[in-house]
Design a protein around this motif. Sequence first.
Motif, short mmCIF file in Angstrom:
data_model
loop_
_atom_site.label_atom_id
_atom_site.label_comp_id
_atom_site.label_asym_id
_atom_site.label_seq_id
_atom_site.Cartn_x
_atom_site.Cartn_y
_atom_site.Cartn_z
N ALA A 121 -37.36 7.10 -5.56
CA ALA A 121 -37.89 6.36 -6.65
C ALA A 121 -37.84 6.56 -7.71
O ALA A 121 -37.60 6.19 -9.38
CB ALA A 121 -39.06 5.49 -6.29
N ALA A 122 -39.13 7.69 -7.76
CA ALA A 122 -39.02 8.45 -9.50
C ALA A 122 -37.48 8.94 -9.40
O ALA A 122 -38.13 9.02 -11.07
CB ALA A 122 -40.64 9.42 -9.55
N GLY A 123 -36.77 9.93 -9.46
CA GLY A 123 -36.01 9.70 -9.18
C GLY A 123 -34.58 9.24 -10.18
O GLY A 123 -34.16 9.47 -10.86
N VAL A 124 -34.26 8.40 -9.11
CA VAL A 124 -34.00 7.15 -9.49
C VAL A 124 -34.58 6.83 -11.01
O VAL A 124 -33.87 5.89 -11.66
CB VAL A 124 -33.76 6.20 -8.64
N LEU A 125 -35.28 6.00 -10.78
CA LEU A 125 -35.90 5.54 -11.95
C LEU A 125 -35.80 6.42 -13.71
O LEU A 125 -35.34 6.21 -14.49
CB LEU A 125 -37.90 5.19 -12.12
N THR A 126 -36.08 8.22 -12.85
CA THR A 126 -35.62 8.97 -13.97
C THR A 126 -33.98 8.67 -14.65
O THR A 126 -33.73 8.82 -16.21
CB THR A 126 -35.66 10.51 -13.82
N PHE A 127 -33.81 9.09 -13.64
CA PHE A 127 -31.95 8.63 -14.00
C PHE A 127 -31.80 7.08 -14.72
O PHE A 127 -30.83 7.28 -15.94
CB PHE A 127 -30.71 8.61 -13.20
N LEU A 128 -32.29 6.67 -14.44
CA LEU A 128 -32.68 4.36 -15.24
C LEU A 128 -32.76 4.97 -16.69
O LEU A 128 -31.77 4.64 -17.89
CB LEU A 128 -32.72 3.44 -14.29
N LEU A 129 -34.16 5.64 -16.60
CA LEU A 129 -34.17 5.75 -17.92
C LEU A 129 -33.60 6.30 -19.10
O LEU A 129 -33.10 6.45 -20.07
CB LEU A 129 -36.00 6.37 -18.56
N GLY A 130 -33.07 7.93 -18.53
CA GLY A 130 -32.22 8.53 -19.27
C GLY A 130 -30.87 7.66 -19.16
O GLY A 130 -30.69 8.68 -20.59
N PHE A 131 -30.47 7.35 -18.94
CA PHE A 131 -28.53 6.58 -19.29
C PHE A 131 -29.02 5.18 -19.73
O PHE A 131 -28.51 4.33 -19.95
CB PHE A 131 -28.26 6.57 -17.75
N ASP A 132 -30.67 4.81 -20.60
CA ASP A 132 -31.35 4.20 -20.80
C ASP A 132 -30.46 2.92 -20.44
O ASP A 132 -30.25 1.45 -20.89
CB ASP A 132 -30.19 3.67 -22.67
N VAL A 133 -30.48 2.51 -19.07
CA VAL A 133 -30.12 1.48 -18.07
C VAL A 133 -31.76 0.53 -18.01
O VAL A 133 -31.05 -0.86 -18.92
CB VAL A 133 -29.89 1.50 -16.76
N ILE A 134 -32.82 1.12 -18.33
CA ILE A 134 -34.03 0.13 -18.51
C ILE A 134 -34.69 1.34 -19.67
O ILE A 134 -34.67 2.74 -19.99
CB ILE A 134 -35.21 0.28 -16.89
N ASP A 135 -35.91 0.71 -20.18
CA ASP A 135 -36.65 1.50 -21.27
C ASP A 135 -38.38 1.11 -20.98
O ASP A 135 -38.86 -0.57 -21.21
CB ASP A 135 -35.96 1.13 -22.31
N PHE A 136 -39.02 1.24 -20.92
CA PHE A 136 -40.32 0.92 -21.44
C PHE A 136 -41.68 1.56 -22.57
O PHE A 136 -42.19 1.63 -22.57
CB PHE A 136 -40.91 1.70 -20.01
N GLY A 137 -40.22 2.09 -23.26
CA GLY A 137 -41.31 1.80 -24.38
C GLY A 137 -41.25 3.93 -24.64
O GLY A 137 -40.06 4.80 -23.89
N ARG A 138 -41.29 4.23 -25.64
CA ARG A 138 -41.40 5.72 -26.30
C ARG A 138 -42.23 6.52 -25.34
O ARG A 138 -41.80 8.13 -24.84
CB ARG A 138 -42.13 5.74 -28.09
#
Length: 194
Positions: free
Chosen positions: A136-153
């Motif tokens: 899940a952490a790996g998937v979330l990293t890709f989602l963050l990196g490709f701007d699919v999700i964003d939780f702030g700075r």
Amino acid sequence: HLGLAFVLSALIATPGCEMRALPHLYGMVSGKAAAEHYCPGFLRQVDQWDLGIIDKTTPADDESSSSKDWLASGKAKLLVYGIPFVLIELVGNLGGRELVTWTWGFGFGLPGLFCIVNALRSGRVHCYSIGPVLLAAGVLTFLLGFDVIDFGRSSYNYLLNITIIAVIVLYLGSERIWGKYFGKKELINETNSS
């Protein structure tokens, strides 16, 4: 309740009906056998078939769990967990966003996938919980990196800290509660006593 029971049943390898997961967990923690719960309708036949497979296993199957465990040695743990986490830390401090995305995504995801396969192969307790967390952490990293999700700075910092704390707590806690392996011998004794 049913959703939680399915997830818990998969994590602790509950024999028979998935709705029996909470009593099974209580039995594992307390050392008392839990009563069997039969699913309604045709699912009872599926559960009986599942229990029949468990009954046909031998005590030697339980002893061979450690021989099937890819993470039984310290060198294997270092290779699977240590090297990716060192790379994650180095790249997190030195790399740009794109490098962080790819390194962290694979640095979390591949050990997670490896751990899930190892759990299914050997019954290693900590792999049942750590594998999905790392994946899940790996998937979330890709989602963050490709701007699919964003939780702030501080998204990457939160992700890293939460993942590392979860892995440490799950690794230390799960094997203290349930031991090193979910053994077939343990399941046979529990199903025969109910």
